[in-house]
Motif scaffolding. Structure first.
Motif, PDB file in Angstrom:
ATOM      1  N   UNK A 147       0.877  -1.068   0.042  1.00 55.19           N
ATOM      2  CA  UNK A 147       0.105  -0.175   0.153  1.00 55.19           C
ATOM      3  C   UNK A 147       0.910   0.955   0.079  1.00 55.19           C
ATOM      4  N   UNK A 148       1.994   1.297   0.729  1.00 49.10           N
ATOM      5  CA  UNK A 148       2.501   2.536   1.068  1.00 49.10           C
ATOM      6  C   UNK A 148       3.824   2.513  -0.168  1.00 49.10           C
ATOM      7  N   UNK A 149       4.462   1.455  -0.658  1.00 50.31           N
ATOM      8  CA  UNK A 149       5.466   1.840  -1.644  1.00 50.31           C
ATOM      9  C   UNK A 149       5.168   0.890  -2.919  1.00 50.31           C
ATOM     10  N   UNK A 150       3.807   0.529  -3.233  1.00 56.17           N
ATOM     11  CA  UNK A 150       3.619  -0.472  -4.249  1.00 56.17           C
ATOM     12  C   UNK A 150       3.845   0.232  -5.728  1.00 56.17           C
ATOM     13  N   UNK A 151       3.354   1.499  -5.993  1.00 56.07           N
ATOM     14  CA  UNK A 151       3.626   2.153  -7.118  1.00 56.07           C
ATOM     15  C   UNK A 151       5.244   2.455  -7.334  1.00 56.07           C
ATOM     16  N   UNK A 152       5.992   2.500  -6.246  1.00 59.01           N
ATOM     17  CA  UNK A 152       7.472   2.718  -6.635  1.00 59.01           C
ATOM     18  C   UNK A 152       8.012   1.488  -7.176  1.00 59.01           C
ATOM     19  N   UNK A 153       7.560   0.473  -6.470  1.00 59.01           N
ATOM     20  CA  UNK A 153       8.092  -0.842  -6.772  1.00 59.01           C
ATOM     21  C   UNK A 153       7.896  -1.076  -8.280  1.00 59.01           C
ATOM     22  N   UNK A 154       6.450  -1.115  -8.505  1.00 60.85           N
ATOM     23  CA  UNK A 154       5.966  -1.285 -10.104  1.00 60.85           C
ATOM     24  C   UNK A 154       6.883  -0.493 -10.961  1.00 60.85           C
ATOM     25  N   UNK A 155       7.078   0.806 -10.582  1.00 60.25           N
ATOM     26  CA  UNK A 155       7.657   1.696 -11.496  1.00 60.25           C
ATOM     27  C   UNK A 155       9.357   1.354 -11.679  1.00 60.25           C
ATOM     28  N   UNK A 156       9.838   0.387 -10.888  1.00 60.52           N
ATOM     29  CA  UNK A 156      11.250   0.026 -10.880  1.00 60.52           C
ATOM     30  C   UNK A 156      11.198  -1.074 -11.511  1.00 60.52           C
ATOM     31  N   UNK A 157      10.082  -1.833 -11.867  1.00 63.74           N
ATOM     32  CA  UNK A 157      10.358  -3.092 -12.843  1.00 63.74           C
ATOM     33  C   UNK A 157      11.006  -3.100 -13.996  1.00 63.74           C
ATOM     34  N   UNK A 158      10.993  -1.919 -14.908  1.00 65.26           N
ATOM     35  CA  UNK A 158      11.485  -1.918 -16.099  1.00 65.26           C
ATOM     36  C   UNK A 158      13.111  -1.515 -16.007  1.00 65.26           C
ATOM     37  N   UNK A 159      13.443  -0.809 -14.935  1.00 66.68           N
ATOM     38  CA  UNK A 159      14.981  -0.609 -14.483  1.00 66.68           C
ATOM     39  C   UNK A 159      15.399  -2.006 -14.154  1.00 66.68           C
ATOM     40  N   UNK A 160      14.781  -2.939 -13.137  1.00 67.26           N
ATOM     41  CA  UNK A 160      15.230  -3.980 -12.870  1.00 67.26           C
ATOM     42  C   UNK A 160      15.163  -4.989 -14.076  1.00 67.26           C
ATOM     43  N   UNK A 161      14.385  -5.143 -15.044  1.00 70.82           N
ATOM     44  CA  UNK A 161      14.460  -6.038 -16.177  1.00 70.82           C
ATOM     45  C   UNK A 161      15.823  -5.578 -17.088  1.00 70.82           C
ATOM     46  N   UNK A 162      16.027  -4.139 -17.142  1.00 78.91           N
ATOM     47  CA  UNK A 162      17.036  -3.828 -17.904  1.00 78.91           C
ATOM     48  C   UNK A 162      18.670  -4.393 -17.288  1.00 78.91           C
ATOM     49  N   UNK A 163      18.459  -4.343 -15.987  1.00 74.56           N
ATOM     50  CA  UNK A 163      19.644  -4.840 -15.452  1.00 74.56           C
ATOM     51  C   UNK A 163      19.852  -6.479 -15.201  1.00 74.56           C
ATOM     52  N   UNK A 164      18.752  -7.014 -15.418  1.00 75.34           N
ATOM     53  CA  UNK A 164      18.667  -8.643 -15.306  1.00 75.34           C
ATOM     54  C   UNK A 164      19.193  -9.354 -16.613  1.00 75.34           C
ATOM     55  N   UNK A 165      18.280  -8.864 -17.712  1.00 74.99           N
ATOM     56  CA  UNK A 165      18.401  -9.251 -18.997  1.00 74.99           C
ATOM     57  C   UNK A 165      19.545  -8.903 -19.626  1.00 74.99           C
ATOM     58  N   UNK A 166      19.992  -9.461 -20.686  1.00 71.69           N
ATOM     59  CA  UNK A 166      21.015  -9.216 -21.532  1.00 71.69           C
ATOM     60  C   UNK A 166      20.516  -8.228 -22.825  1.00 71.69           C
ATOM     61  N   UNK A 167      21.315  -7.166 -23.058  1.00 70.28           N
ATOM     62  CA  UNK A 167      20.793  -6.139 -23.980  1.00 70.28           C
ATOM     63  C   UNK A 167      20.476  -6.925 -25.309  1.00 70.28           C
ATOM     64  N   UNK A 168      19.328  -6.310 -25.905  1.00 74.06           N
ATOM     65  CA  UNK A 168      18.901  -6.854 -27.220  1.00 74.06           C
ATOM     66  C   UNK A 168      17.973  -7.891 -27.314  1.00 74.06           C
ATOM     67  N   UNK A 169      17.649  -8.585 -25.961  1.00 83.35           N
ATOM     68  CA  UNK A 169      16.846  -9.556 -25.783  1.00 83.35           C
ATOM     69  C   UNK A 169      15.285  -9.594 -26.461  1.00 83.35           C
ATOM     70  N   UNK A 170      14.886  -8.494 -26.588  1.00 81.52           N
ATOM     71  CA  UNK A 170      13.501  -8.170 -26.646  1.00 81.52           C
ATOM     72  C   UNK A 170      13.662  -7.269 -28.183  1.00 81.52           C
ATOM     73  N   UNK A 171      14.577  -7.388 -28.885  1.00 84.66           N
ATOM     74  CA  UNK A 171      14.643  -6.679 -29.991  1.00 84.66           C
ATOM     75  C   UNK A 171      13.763  -7.811 -31.225  1.00 84.66           C
TER      76      UNK A 171
END
Length: 85
Positions: free
Chosen positions: A17-41
């Motif tokens: 409830x308190x920080x859910x929106x911030x956690x959801x907003x950080x998902x793209x940044x987390x995926x960019x760190x975890x996945x190799x570049x160009x995987x979704x091209x």
């Protein structure tokens, strides 16, 4: 449910409830760190591959109990019927 499980669920719900929106907003940044570049091209191609593979047999096959057989599916039969028309 044990008291520790209940407390964890309450704290998890409170954090969502308190920080859910911030956690959801950080998902793209987390995926960019975890996945190799160009995987979704996307790989664009102007030619569409033929969905049917043709098996060309040039020599006659002698009938017998152990001779190779080409099994036809209903889709193959419809395709052959459409080409015959």
């Amino acid at each position: 449910m044990r008291a520790a499980d209940g407390a964890f669920c309450v704290l998890l719900a409170l954090a969502a409830v308190i920080g859910g929106s911030h956690a959801v907003a950080g998902i793209p940044a987390l995926l960019a760190i975890v996945t190799p570049p160009g995987i979704a091209v996307a790989q664009a191609s102007s030619s569409v591959p033929d969905p049917v593979a043709w098996l060309v047999v040039t020599a006659p096959i002698a009938p017998g109990p152990h001779s190779p057989q080409v099994l036809r599916t209903e889709r193959d039969a419809r395709h052959s019927l459409a080409q015959a028309r």
